[in-house]
Design an enzyme around this catalytic site. Structure first.
Site, PDB file in Angstrom:
ATOM      1  N   ILE B  52       0.839  -1.210   0.000  1.00 32.06           N
ATOM      2  CA  ILE B  52       0.000   0.000   0.000  1.00 32.06           C
ATOM      3  C   ILE B  52       0.866   1.249   0.000  1.00 32.06           C
ATOM      4  O   ILE B  52       0.594   2.220  -0.715  1.00 32.06           O
ATOM      5  CB  ILE B  52      -0.980  -0.017   1.193  1.00 32.06           C
ATOM      6  N   CYS B  53       1.950   1.213   0.782  1.00 27.37           N
ATOM      7  CA  CYS B  53       2.849   2.377   0.810  1.00 27.37           C
ATOM      8  C   CYS B  53       3.443   2.616  -0.566  1.00 27.37           C
ATOM      9  O   CYS B  53       3.607   3.753  -1.008  1.00 27.37           O
ATOM     10  CB  CYS B  53       3.982   2.153   1.806  1.00 27.37           C
ATOM     11  N   THR B  54       3.762   1.521  -1.262  1.00 30.88           N
ATOM     12  CA  THR B  54       4.351   1.652  -2.586  1.00 30.88           C
ATOM     13  C   THR B  54       3.359   2.307  -3.542  1.00 30.88           C
ATOM     14  O   THR B  54       3.700   3.236  -4.275  1.00 30.88           O
ATOM     15  CB  THR B  54       4.786   0.263  -3.100  1.00 30.88           C
TER      16      THR B  54
END
Lengths: 179, 165
Positions: B52-54
């Site tokens: 998700i951070c990516t």
């Protein structure tokens, strides 16, 4: 500020500017923000096709560009190719070819697809060279960002973001529920 | 030892943004003062490389020109080490600094009230800071949800409108 808390909605409704498959009177409109080089979008492409086969004329489908250009080096050019085919009334044919050949999106392939679709290849190549479709792709991208698109693919069913999966069952369930 | 001197919730609009001075690479630092007179979007996130951070950082990378149109800079902040940030930024071709809230671990996240003691990582939190260093918008997303960029853009837009009025 609750914009992020609410279920995000499509800020720019589907209109004559959009590429649309299916009748305007269909009770369900499915909108995808996609990237031709994104493998998840490639998977979703098959799901969308199946859903359209099953639901038929009771749905319409619009595709908008959301190229993640910094991680997908061919995504922008592929989006421009789809638009350039669109000016010769072959948007969807090119759209399908691009998703079916996601690992072959370099310029020589795009020109070959244009030839295979019997486009005016010279005009097609000129439009890619001069990037005439960049503003339109940027418009799609901006409308996506404003509508809460946070990755690709992102779908909207009747204007509300679909937060489930994009496998056949999830999409079919979401579209059927809106019928 | 305790975090009682730190806010227990994300700092609210109207609060002065706490200062920071963090490594963006093993030999470069970035501080809040570096952005004096500019608007700043601060995106706290749990960890480099996580899916998700990516997605979130890749999205912001694409939206960067829109942030700049509102005279705003962008930084990402996580507890990862600067070397990790360098590899992550190169891999995703990111064009904005990732700051290492690494030592003392998570201290900046704690000052902003967005450190998760349970996981030892930052929450997924957004702050928009104005030219004078005041927080104008903040938002904490459920950790599994990519908050997108629409909230940030709405905040920047309303700041630009106020300034024009």
């Amino acid at each position: 500020m609750s914009a992020v808390l609410d279920r995000p909605r499509l800020t720019v409704p589907v209109s004559a500017r959009d590429h649309v498959r299916g009748p305007a009177t269909a009770p369900v409109t499915l909108v995808e923000y996609g990237d031709f080089e994104c493998p998840f979008c490639g998977a979703a492409h098959n799901s969308v096709n199946h859903v359209m086969q099953i639901i038929g004329d009771r749905m319409r489908f619009a595709y908008r560009h959301f190229p993640l250009t910094q991680i997908h080096p061919h995504a922008q050019q592929a989006a421009e190719a789809a638009e350039a085919a669109g000016t010769q009334d072959r948007f969807w044919e090119m759209h399908d070819l691009l998703f079916e050949h996601q690992d072959r999106l370099g310029m020589q392939y795009l020109l070959a697809y244009a030839a295979a679709l019997r486009l005016d290849v010279e005009r097609f190549a000129l439009e890619l060279d001069t990037h005439v479709h960049v503003p339109r792709i940027r418009e799609d991208f901006s409308s996506g960002v404003r509508s809460g698109v946070n990755g690709t693919p992102t779908f909207f069913v009747n204007g509300i973001r679909h937060d489930g999966g994009y496998d056949l069952e999830s999409l079919l369930t979401a579209v059927s529920a809106a019928l | 030892m305790t975090t009682t001197e730190y806010p227990t919730r994300a700092l609210e609009p109207g609060t002065a943004a706490p200062g920071f001075d963090l490594r963006s690479t093993p030999d470069q630092s970035v501080s809040l003062a570096d952005f004096g007179g500019r608007r700043l979007v601060m995106a706290f996130y749990p960890a480099d490389w996580s899916p998700i951070c990516t997605d979130q950082m890749s999205l912001y990378n694409e939206v960067l020109p829109e942030f700049k149109r509102y005279a705003a800079e962008l930084v990402g902040i996580s507890i990862d080490h600067a070397w990790c940030h360098v590899a992550f930024a190169q891999h995703r071709n990111l064009h904005f600094p990732l700051l290492a809230d690494f030592h003392p671990k998570g201290e900046v996240a704690q000052r902003y009230g967005v450190y998760d003691d349970g996981t030892g990582m930052s929450k997924r939190a957004l702050f928009v800071v104005d030219e004078g260093g005041t927080i104008r918008w903040s938002y904490v997303s459920p950790v599994g949800v990519n908050p997108g960029a629409d909230g940030i853009l709405i905040a920047l837009e309303s700041m630009a409108r106020e300034k024009a009025a």
